[in-house]
Design an enzyme around this catalytic site. Structure first.
Site, PDB file in Angstrom:
ATOM      1  CG  ASP A 128      -2.037  -1.003   1.105  1.00  0.00           C
ATOM      2  OD1 ASP A 128      -2.719  -0.999   0.058  1.00  0.00           O
ATOM      3  OD2 ASP A 128      -2.236  -1.797   2.035  1.00  0.00           O
ATOM      4  CG  ASP A 142      -7.192  -4.032  -0.089  1.00  0.00           C
ATOM      5  OD1 ASP A 142      -7.201  -4.463   1.075  1.00  0.00           O
ATOM      6  OD2 ASP A 142      -6.421  -3.130  -0.479  1.00  0.00           O
TER       7      ASP A 142
END
Length: 228
Positions: free
Chosen positions: A36, A175
């Site tokens: 991320d 996600d």
């Protein structure tokens, strides 16, 4: 048929020991590593960038570790060259963060990366239809992006089902809030790439969780007609 891919999110790992965390997840059977990248502008948090990706890549070849880089940044096109040079395997940008969607896809492919496009929970799936066939993956967020440990939003799954039925060979990633308790719903909708952070990294047996997540996808692939 698309393959089941389990991608532990390094956001839930030990940032002081990321190289070891990557090795630990590979040992436990992960297929991808979800990275991320946040800029504190598109989302509130600030995490890691190309320099850290390169540092991890220095320890693992592209054959050993697949870095699925999820860019939660404004103007993601600014990072194509940097992440390619750092060794990113997949460049996943947010639809909402740019107007240069097709340019990003073309440039990232030219740099040797696979390309994905991510959709926030309130973004309709139809917006990507003009260029979806140029993508290697679509990421359907099942939480608001920018923070780990949130609750799964099942109301996002119709987007997954739409994509799986219309594009059977497309990688569809989910996600946000994924665990052994929520993965069946995502897998049944058609997701084949499962991102899980807290559920894996905070588990007593991460290996069992990764195996369980994969088994859920494989079971759905055997029983749901849109996987055929």
């Amino acid at each position: 048929m698309v393959q089941a891919k389990i991608a532990p999110s390094l956001l839930a790992g030990d940032f002081a020991n990321l190289e070891k965390e990557v090795g630990r997840m590979l040992k436990y059977g992960s297929d991808w590593l979800h990275v991320d990248v946040m800029d504190a502008q598109f989302v509130p948090n600030l995490t890691i960038g190309p320099i850290v990706v390169k540092a991890m890549r220095n320890h693992y070849t592209k054959e050993e570790a697949f870095f699925d880089c999820h860019l939660m940044v404004i103007e993601p096109e600014r990072y194509i060259d940097q992440l390619a040079d750092a060794g990113a395997s997949l460049f996943c940008f947010h639809y909402e963060a740019t107007e240069k969607h097709e340019e990003i896809i073309s440039r990232a492919h030219e740099k040797g990366m696979l390309v994905g496009c991510a959709l926030k929970p309130k973004t309709p799936v139809e917006v990507i239809l003009p260029f979806v066939e140029k993508l290697d993956m679509v990421l359907v967020m099942t939480v608001e992006p920018g923070k780990g440990g949130q609750s799964f939003m099942p109301e996002c799954l119709p987007k997954v089902e739409f994509l799986r039925k219309k594009y059977p060979t497309l990688n569809v990633e989910v996600d946000g809030g994924l665990s052994l308790k929520t993965v069946d719903a995502a897998a049944d909708a058609g997701a084949n790439v499962i991102v899980a952070g807290t559920a894996v990294f905070h588990a007593q047996s991460p290996e069992e969780v990764i195996s369980g997540l994969r088994n859920s996808v494989m079971k759905a692939q055997e029983t749901k007609p849109w996987f055929k």
